[in-house]
Design a protein around this motif. Structure first.
Motif, PDB file in Angstrom:
ATOM      1  N   GLU A  35     -38.298   5.417  -6.212  1.00  0.00           N
ATOM      2  CA  GLU A  35     -39.228   5.920  -5.208  1.00  0.00           C
ATOM      3  C   GLU A  35     -38.736   7.299  -4.798  1.00  0.00           C
ATOM      4  N   ALA A  36     -39.460   8.313  -5.190  1.00  0.00           N
ATOM      5  CA  ALA A  36     -39.005   9.690  -5.022  1.00  0.00           C
ATOM      6  C   ALA A  36     -38.906  10.088  -3.556  1.00  0.00           C
ATOM      7  N   ASP A  37     -37.905  10.910  -3.287  1.00  0.00           N
ATOM      8  CA  ASP A  37     -37.694  11.484  -1.955  1.00  0.00           C
ATOM      9  C   ASP A  37     -38.014  12.974  -2.059  1.00  0.00           C
ATOM     10  N   GLU A  38     -38.866  13.481  -1.185  1.00  0.00           N
ATOM     11  CA  GLU A  38     -39.292  14.876  -1.273  1.00  0.00           C
ATOM     12  C   GLU A  38     -38.146  15.855  -1.040  1.00  0.00           C
ATOM     13  N   SER A  39     -37.058  15.390  -0.427  1.00  0.00           N
ATOM     14  CA  SER A  39     -35.917  16.274  -0.179  1.00  0.00           C
ATOM     15  C   SER A  39     -34.947  16.299  -1.358  1.00  0.00           C
ATOM     16  N   LYS A  40     -35.287  15.568  -2.425  1.00  0.00           N
ATOM     17  CA  LYS A  40     -34.420  15.492  -3.601  1.00  0.00           C
ATOM     18  C   LYS A  40     -35.193  15.922  -4.841  1.00  0.00           C
ATOM     19  N   ARG A  41     -34.436  16.278  -5.866  1.00  0.00           N
ATOM     20  CA  ARG A  41     -35.020  16.395  -7.194  1.00  0.00           C
ATOM     21  C   ARG A  41     -34.122  15.625  -8.151  1.00  0.00           C
ATOM     22  N   TYR A  42     -34.669  15.245  -9.296  1.00  0.00           N
ATOM     23  CA  TYR A  42     -33.987  14.294 -10.166  1.00  0.00           C
ATOM     24  C   TYR A  42     -33.817  14.868 -11.568  1.00  0.00           C
ATOM     25  N   TYR A  43     -32.703  14.494 -12.191  1.00  0.00           N
ATOM     26  CA  TYR A  43     -32.483  14.933 -13.566  1.00  0.00           C
ATOM     27  C   TYR A  43     -31.737  13.859 -14.347  1.00  0.00           C
ATOM     28  N   VAL A  44     -31.855  13.948 -15.679  1.00  0.00           N
ATOM     29  CA  VAL A  44     -31.233  12.986 -16.590  1.00  0.00           C
ATOM     30  C   VAL A  44     -30.379  13.760 -17.587  1.00  0.00           C
ATOM     31  N   VAL A  45     -29.218  13.208 -17.939  1.00  0.00           N
ATOM     32  CA  VAL A  45     -28.375  13.801 -18.979  1.00  0.00           C
ATOM     33  C   VAL A  45     -28.079  12.747 -20.036  1.00  0.00           C
ATOM     34  N   ALA A  46     -27.979  13.187 -21.285  1.00  0.00           N
ATOM     35  CA  ALA A  46     -27.522  12.314 -22.364  1.00  0.00           C
ATOM     36  C   ALA A  46     -26.000  12.386 -22.417  1.00  0.00           C
ATOM     37  N   VAL A  47     -25.370  11.278 -22.811  1.00  0.00           N
ATOM     38  CA  VAL A  47     -23.907  11.210 -22.903  1.00  0.00           C
ATOM     39  C   VAL A  47     -23.538  10.790 -24.319  1.00  0.00           C
ATOM     40  N   ASN A  48     -22.603  11.530 -24.946  1.00  0.00           N
ATOM     41  CA  ASN A  48     -22.236  11.180 -26.317  1.00  0.00           C
ATOM     42  C   ASN A  48     -20.910  10.433 -26.368  1.00  0.00           C
ATOM     43  N   VAL A  49     -20.472  10.138 -27.580  1.00  0.00           N
ATOM     44  CA  VAL A  49     -19.286   9.315 -27.783  1.00  0.00           C
ATOM     45  C   VAL A  49     -18.026   9.963 -27.215  1.00  0.00           C
ATOM     46  N   ASP A  50     -18.043  11.295 -27.042  1.00  0.00           N
ATOM     47  CA  ASP A  50     -16.913  11.994 -26.430  1.00  0.00           C
ATOM     48  C   ASP A  50     -17.018  12.006 -24.912  1.00  0.00           C
ATOM     49  N   LEU A  51     -18.068  11.327 -24.378  1.00  0.00           N
ATOM     50  CA  LEU A  51     -18.352  11.272 -22.943  1.00  0.00           C
ATOM     51  C   LEU A  51     -18.705  12.644 -22.383  1.00  0.00           C
ATOM     52  N   LYS A  52     -19.225  13.509 -23.248  1.00  0.00           N
ATOM     53  CA  LYS A  52     -19.705  14.809 -22.794  1.00  0.00           C
ATOM     54  C   LYS A  52     -21.186  14.697 -22.449  1.00  0.00           C
ATOM     55  N   GLU A  53     -21.557  15.316 -21.343  1.00  0.00           N
ATOM     56  CA  GLU A  53     -22.940  15.268 -20.892  1.00  0.00           C
ATOM     57  C   GLU A  53     -23.727  16.465 -21.428  1.00  0.00           C
ATOM     58  N   SER A  54     -25.009  16.231 -21.664  1.00  0.00           N
ATOM     59  CA  SER A  54     -25.894  17.309 -22.085  1.00  0.00           C
ATOM     60  C   SER A  54     -26.236  18.194 -20.887  1.00  0.00           C
ATOM     61  N   LYS A  55     -27.016  19.226 -21.137  1.00  0.00           N
ATOM     62  CA  LYS A  55     -27.554  20.006 -20.030  1.00  0.00           C
ATOM     63  C   LYS A  55     -28.486  19.124 -19.204  1.00  0.00           C
ATOM     64  N   LYS A  56     -28.689  19.500 -17.963  1.00  0.00           N
ATOM     65  CA  LYS A  56     -29.538  18.714 -17.074  1.00  0.00           C
ATOM     66  C   LYS A  56     -31.001  18.835 -17.499  1.00  0.00           C
ATOM     67  N   ALA A  57     -31.664  17.699 -17.590  1.00  0.00           N
ATOM     68  CA  ALA A  57     -33.095  17.677 -17.900  1.00  0.00           C
ATOM     69  C   ALA A  57     -33.848  17.320 -16.622  1.00  0.00           C
ATOM     70  N   TYR A  58     -34.545  18.303 -16.061  1.00  0.00           N
ATOM     71  CA  TYR A  58     -35.287  18.094 -14.820  1.00  0.00           C
ATOM     72  C   TYR A  58     -36.738  17.716 -15.121  1.00  0.00           C
ATOM     73  N   ILE A  59     -37.388  17.164 -14.128  1.00  0.00           N
ATOM     74  CA  ILE A  59     -38.812  16.858 -14.245  1.00  0.00           C
ATOM     75  C   ILE A  59     -39.579  18.176 -14.229  1.00  0.00           C
ATOM     76  N   PRO A  60     -40.429  18.418 -15.217  1.00  0.00           N
ATOM     77  CA  PRO A  60     -41.170  19.693 -15.255  1.00  0.00           C
ATOM     78  C   PRO A  60     -42.041  19.865 -14.013  1.00  0.00           C
ATOM     79  N   GLU A  61     -42.087  21.088 -13.525  1.00  0.00           N
ATOM     80  CA  GLU A  61     -42.942  21.367 -12.374  1.00  0.00           C
ATOM     81  C   GLU A  61     -44.388  21.463 -12.829  1.00  0.00           C
TER      82      GLU A  61
END
Length: 327
Positions: free
Chosen positions: A300-326
């Motif tokens: 349930e989205a909060d208007e004071s926040k924005r959300y992003y998802v990152v992929a994680v690989n076997v080295d536990l390195k995260e990808s760049k942040k993927a935000y919801i397109p405006e």
């Protein structure tokens, strides 16, 4: 008398047979019945009532960090890890660029001369890499040497003494891999008193030492009396930059959920979902989603926040942040 003896033996035989045969007739006194213990079993939780994480923990016993993985995947992931470790090993340098002193030169392999010293290229405009030692970028001290001058004038490392702490230079191999090193310090030593192990030996850091002649020229020995050593540490490796996975795409936020598309990469083992406070910029992790779960979470989205998802690989390195397109 004989008659009484026979009667006594017969009586004794009957008594003996009684004690032998009586148990076989089932005439033993009844033992009190032993009450059987009741086994109480806890009913297993129905599969449909388990959360995705609980179901995954049951099916996939192996984990990398918080991400469940199939046992069959471990071999493939181990191969990927090894490939990545190989990429992080040292390289054979083919070229050096030191912008601050105008150096851009080819590198050739050198070894040990008959007098025990490190060899240097005949071409005074080239740099020599001490091949029997460490590769550039490996843990240890790799060594590159170049002439300071020649009979005709300045050589490739003529201005090496101008380098200062914080200056940077780049090494490139034959395949285009680039490593950037940052100068940590400079030292000068009388040639016969140079700390060989410190310059050429092992180290927990990934170091490169640049060496050239310095000090007065001694005509009797045909060389300068001192050696200048510029020590630098690896700060960037183009192979390391390739370790981060691609970011997930097609993020969609509805009134009750956040979803995205999976990243097509064998090295990706899961995803992390974050919320970011618009005012402070601080982020907090909301969820972990494994490779085997639906790529969505209830939200349930909060208007004071924005959300992003990152992929994680076997080295536990995260990808760049993927935000919801405006919109």
């Amino acid at each position: 008398m004989r008659q009484y003896l026979i009667m006594g033996l017969a009586t004794a035989l009957c008594i003996t047979l009684f004690f032998i045969l009586d148990p076989l007739n089932g005439n033993n006194p009844e033992k009190p019945e032993t009450k059987q213990q009741e086994t109480v079993q806890t009913a297993a939780k129905p599969a449909e009532q388990k959360t995705p994480s609980e179901r995954l923990d049951t099916q996939y016993k192996d984990k990398i960090a918080e991400f469940p993985v199939r046992p069959a995947q471990q071999e493939k992931l181990s191969e990927l890890r090894q490939e990545r470790l190989d990429n992080l090993e040292g390289m054979k340098p083919a070229r050096i660029s030191i912008p601050s002193i105008g150096v851009d030169a080819a590198i050739e392999e050198t070894g040990v001369l008959d007098n025990g010293e490190m060899g240097v290229p005949e071409d005074v405009d080239q740099v020599g890499w001490f091949e029997p030692g460490f590769k550039a970028g490996a843990e240890g001290n790799a060594v590159l040497a170049g002439h300071v001058d020649s009979l005709t004038g300045p050589a490739v490392f003529y201005e090496l003494d101008q380098l200062e702490k914080g200056d940077q230079f780049t090494l490139t191999d034959a395949d285009g891999r680039e490593m950037v090193f940052e100068v940590r310090g400079t030292s000068s030593y009388i040639t016969d008193e140079a700390p060989v192990e410190e310059i050429f030996g092992r180290s927990d850091q990934r170091m490169v030492n640049l060496i050239t002649c310095t000090g007065d020229f001694n005509r009797d020995i045909g060389s300068h009396e001192e050696r200048l050593v510029v020590s630098a540490e690896l700060i960037s490796d183009s192979a390391m930059k390739e370790q981060a996975p691609d970011a997930p795409d097609n993020l969609k936020l509805t009134a009750s959920s956040l979803s995205w598309h999976a990243v097509r990469d064998d090295a990706v083992i899961g995803y992390r979902v974050y919320e970011e406070d618009l005012e402070s910029g601080e982020s907090e992790q909301l969820a972990t989603v494994s490779l085997f779960e639906r790529k969505s979470i209830p939200l349930e989205a909060d208007e004071s926040k924005r959300y992003y998802v990152v992929a994680v690989n076997v080295d536990l390195k995260e990808s760049k942040k993927a935000y919801i397109p405006e919109e």
